[in-house]
Design a protein around this motif. Structure first.
Motif, PDB file in Angstrom:
ATOM      1  N   MET A  50      29.058 -99.276 -74.427  1.00  0.00           N
ATOM      2  CA  MET A  50      28.167 -99.834 -74.726  1.00  0.00           C
ATOM      3  C   MET A  50      26.856 -98.943 -75.274  1.00  0.00           C
ATOM      4  N   SER A  51      26.026 -99.729 -76.249  1.00  0.00           N
ATOM      5  CA  SER A  51      25.067 -99.093 -77.105  1.00  0.00           C
ATOM      6  C   SER A  51      23.761 -99.786 -77.018  1.00  0.00           C
ATOM      7  N   LEU A  52      22.854 -99.166 -77.152  1.00  0.00           N
ATOM      8  CA  LEU A  52      21.415 -99.624 -77.278  1.00  0.00           C
ATOM      9  C   LEU A  52      21.320-100.559 -78.440  1.00  0.00           C
ATOM     10  N   CYS A  53      20.515-101.740 -78.359  1.00  0.00           N
ATOM     11  CA  CYS A  53      20.214-102.874 -79.360  1.00  0.00           C
ATOM     12  C   CYS A  53      19.765-102.343 -80.579  1.00  0.00           C
ATOM     13  N   TYR A  54      19.862-102.725 -81.787  1.00  0.00           N
ATOM     14  CA  TYR A  54      19.456-102.249 -82.828  1.00  0.00           C
ATOM     15  C   TYR A  54      17.938-102.599 -82.844  1.00  0.00           C
ATOM     16  N   CYS A  55      17.436-103.575 -82.094  1.00  0.00           N
ATOM     17  CA  CYS A  55      16.078-104.029 -82.399  1.00  0.00           C
ATOM     18  C   CYS A  55      15.085-103.231 -81.445  1.00  0.00           C
ATOM     19  N   GLY A  56      15.425-102.009 -80.745  1.00  0.00           N
ATOM     20  CA  GLY A  56      14.706-101.153 -80.163  1.00  0.00           C
ATOM     21  C   GLY A  56      13.984-101.628 -78.725  1.00  0.00           C
ATOM     22  N   SER A  57      14.770-102.743 -78.131  1.00  0.00           N
ATOM     23  CA  SER A  57      14.253-103.175 -76.933  1.00  0.00           C
ATOM     24  C   SER A  57      14.566-102.323 -75.818  1.00  0.00           C
ATOM     25  N   GLY A  58      15.572-101.389 -76.048  1.00  0.00           N
ATOM     26  CA  GLY A  58      15.742-100.380 -74.838  1.00  0.00           C
ATOM     27  C   GLY A  58      16.733-100.931 -73.994  1.00  0.00           C
ATOM     28  N   ARG A  59      17.272-102.182 -74.621  1.00  0.00           N
ATOM     29  CA  ARG A  59      18.465-102.844 -73.562  1.00  0.00           C
ATOM     30  C   ARG A  59      19.587-102.594 -74.370  1.00  0.00           C
ATOM     31  N   GLU A  60      20.819-102.720 -73.676  1.00  0.00           N
ATOM     32  CA  GLU A  60      22.214-102.618 -74.396  1.00  0.00           C
ATOM     33  C   GLU A  60      22.382-104.129 -75.367  1.00  0.00           C
ATOM     34  N   PHE A  61      22.943-103.692 -76.342  1.00  0.00           N
ATOM     35  CA  PHE A  61      23.150-104.809 -77.463  1.00  0.00           C
ATOM     36  C   PHE A  61      24.014-106.005 -77.032  1.00  0.00           C
ATOM     37  N   GLU A  62      24.678-106.069 -76.137  1.00  0.00           N
ATOM     38  CA  GLU A  62      25.353-106.993 -75.521  1.00  0.00           C
ATOM     39  C   GLU A  62      24.603-107.789 -74.424  1.00  0.00           C
ATOM     40  N   GLU A  63      23.544-107.376 -74.093  1.00  0.00           N
ATOM     41  CA  GLU A  63      22.756-107.990 -73.242  1.00  0.00           C
ATOM     42  C   GLU A  63      21.320-108.338 -73.973  1.00  0.00           C
ATOM     43  N   CYS A  64      21.277-108.219 -75.093  1.00  0.00           N
ATOM     44  CA  CYS A  64      20.013-108.305 -75.981  1.00  0.00           C
ATOM     45  C   CYS A  64      20.215-109.170 -77.001  1.00  0.00           C
ATOM     46  N   CYS A  65      20.548-108.708 -78.208  1.00  0.00           N
ATOM     47  CA  CYS A  65      20.593-109.352 -79.501  1.00  0.00           C
ATOM     48  C   CYS A  65      22.111-109.900 -79.708  1.00  0.00           C
ATOM     49  N   GLY A  66      23.059-109.416 -79.060  1.00  0.00           N
ATOM     50  CA  GLY A  66      24.547-109.591 -79.262  1.00  0.00           C
ATOM     51  C   GLY A  66      24.903-111.101 -78.971  1.00  0.00           C
ATOM     52  N   PRO A  67      24.237-111.700 -77.725  1.00  0.00           N
ATOM     53  CA  PRO A  67      24.728-113.048 -77.488  1.00  0.00           C
ATOM     54  C   PRO A  67      23.999-113.733 -78.416  1.00  0.00           C
ATOM     55  N   VAL A  68      22.889-113.591 -78.869  1.00  0.00           N
ATOM     56  CA  VAL A  68      22.141-114.614 -79.966  1.00  0.00           C
ATOM     57  C   VAL A  68      22.833-114.530 -81.231  1.00  0.00           C
ATOM     58  N   LEU A  69      23.348-113.287 -81.777  1.00  0.00           N
ATOM     59  CA  LEU A  69      24.023-113.156 -83.090  1.00  0.00           C
ATOM     60  C   LEU A  69      25.500-113.843 -83.012  1.00  0.00           C
ATOM     61  N   SER A  70      25.968-113.801 -81.681  1.00  0.00           N
ATOM     62  CA  SER A  70      27.342-114.570 -81.681  1.00  0.00           C
ATOM     63  C   SER A  70      27.181-115.973 -81.421  1.00  0.00           C
ATOM     64  N   GLY A  71      26.170-116.622 -81.062  1.00  0.00           N
ATOM     65  CA  GLY A  71      26.093-117.927 -80.750  1.00  0.00           C
ATOM     66  C   GLY A  71      26.154-118.314 -79.267  1.00  0.00           C
ATOM     67  N   GLU A  72      26.555-117.158 -78.475  1.00  0.00           N
ATOM     68  CA  GLU A  72      26.991-117.548 -76.996  1.00  0.00           C
ATOM     69  C   GLU A  72      25.421-118.216 -76.417  1.00  0.00           C
ATOM     70  N   GLN A  73      24.118-117.763 -76.912  1.00  0.00           N
ATOM     71  CA  GLN A  73      23.028-117.937 -76.333  1.00  0.00           C
ATOM     72  C   GLN A  73      21.993-118.042 -77.275  1.00  0.00           C
ATOM     73  N   PRO A  74      21.137-119.137 -77.234  1.00  0.00           N
ATOM     74  CA  PRO A  74      20.050-118.999 -78.401  1.00  0.00           C
ATOM     75  C   PRO A  74      18.984-118.331 -78.135  1.00  0.00           C
ATOM     76  N   ALA A  75      18.288-117.782 -78.889  1.00  0.00           N
ATOM     77  CA  ALA A  75      16.859-117.001 -78.870  1.00  0.00           C
ATOM     78  C   ALA A  75      15.816-117.888 -77.930  1.00  0.00           C
ATOM     79  N   THR A  76      15.483-117.389 -76.911  1.00  0.00           N
ATOM     80  CA  THR A  76      14.393-118.108 -76.046  1.00  0.00           C
ATOM     81  C   THR A  76      13.107-118.192 -76.457  1.00  0.00           C
ATOM     82  N   THR A  77      12.806-117.159 -77.369  1.00  0.00           N
ATOM     83  CA  THR A  77      11.352-117.013 -77.877  1.00  0.00           C
ATOM     84  C   THR A  77      11.529-116.866 -79.565  1.00  0.00           C
ATOM     85  N   ALA A  78      10.175-116.908 -80.229  1.00  0.00           N
ATOM     86  CA  ALA A  78      10.184-116.385 -81.407  1.00  0.00           C
ATOM     87  C   ALA A  78      10.468-114.881 -81.433  1.00  0.00           C
TER      88      ALA A  78
END
Length: 163
Positions: free
Chosen positions: A1-29
Motif C-alpha cells: 500500500m502507498s500513500l495517496c498522491y493528494c497528500g491527505s496522509g491516507r492510503e491511496f486505496e482508501e482515499c482517491c483510489g475508489p473515486v478514480l476507479s468508479g467504485e465510490q463517488p466523491a462525497t465533497t467538492a
C-alpha cells in the motif's frame, strides 16, 4: 500500500483510489479536487474527462491534458481553502496549489475551482486564477532623475538605478 498522491496522509486505496476507479463517488467538492489531482499523477486522463461537468466537456482538450500530465512531474497538492461543497451542498469552491516540475522548472498552479453537483454527483465546472495581492509601497517611489537614495549625490539612473 502507498500513500495517496493528494497528500491527505491516507492510503491511496482508501482515499482517491475508489473515486478514480468508479467504485465510490466523491462525497465533497474537495474530495473530487483531490481525486482529480491524483488522476494527473496516475495519468488517468479518462477520469479527468468524466469528472468534468457535462456542460463544459465540449471545449475540453484531452490530448493537451494528456501531454501536461505526462510531461510534468507532480510534486504535491496543497488545499488552501474550501467554501461550501459539502455533502449537503449543490455547489462549492476549492482553492489549491499544485506543485510540479516541467522541463526541469519548478512551477505552481494556483487555482480557485468551482464544483457543482448534478444528480447527486460532484463535477468540476471551471477554475480561475486568484487575483494577485496588491503590494503597497512603504517608501516613496524614486524617479530616474531623483537623487539616489544611497546618498552618493548622483541621479538614481546613474547610480543604483543603472542597468
Amino acid at each position: 500500500m502507498s500513500l495517496c498522491y493528494c497528500g491527505s496522509g491516507r492510503e491511496f486505496e482508501e482515499c482517491c483510489g475508489p473515486v478514480l476507479s468508479g467504485e465510490q463517488p466523491a462525497t465533497t467538492a474537495e474530495a473530487l479536487m483531490r481525486a482529480r489531482y491524483s488522476a494527473y499523477q496516475a495519468h488517468d486522463i479518462g477520469f479527468l474527462g468524466e469528472s468534468l461537468h457535462p456542460d463544459h466537456r465540449h471545449d475540453w482538450d484531452e490530448p493537451a491534458t494528456r501531454r501536461w500530465a505526462d510531461n510534468a512531474e507532480w510534486l504535491g497538492l496543497e488545499i488552501v481553502a474550501s467554501e461550501a461543497g459539502g455533502e449537503g451542498d449543490e455547489e462549492g469552491t476549492v482553492e489549491f496549489i499544485a506543485t510540479y516540475k516541467e522541463n526541469g522548472e519548478l512551477k505552481r498552479h494556483h487555482e480557485i475551482s468551482l464544483f457543482r453537483r448534478l444528480k447527486g454527483t460532484w463535477y468540476y465546472v471551471d477554475g480561475k486564477l486568484p487575483k494577485p495581492e496588491t503590494v503597497k509601497r512603504e517608501t516613496p517611489k524614486v524617479g530616474r532623475n531623483d537623487p539616489c537614495p544611497c546618498g552618493s549625490g548622483k541621479k538614481y539612473k546613474k547610480c543604483c538605478g543603472a542597468n
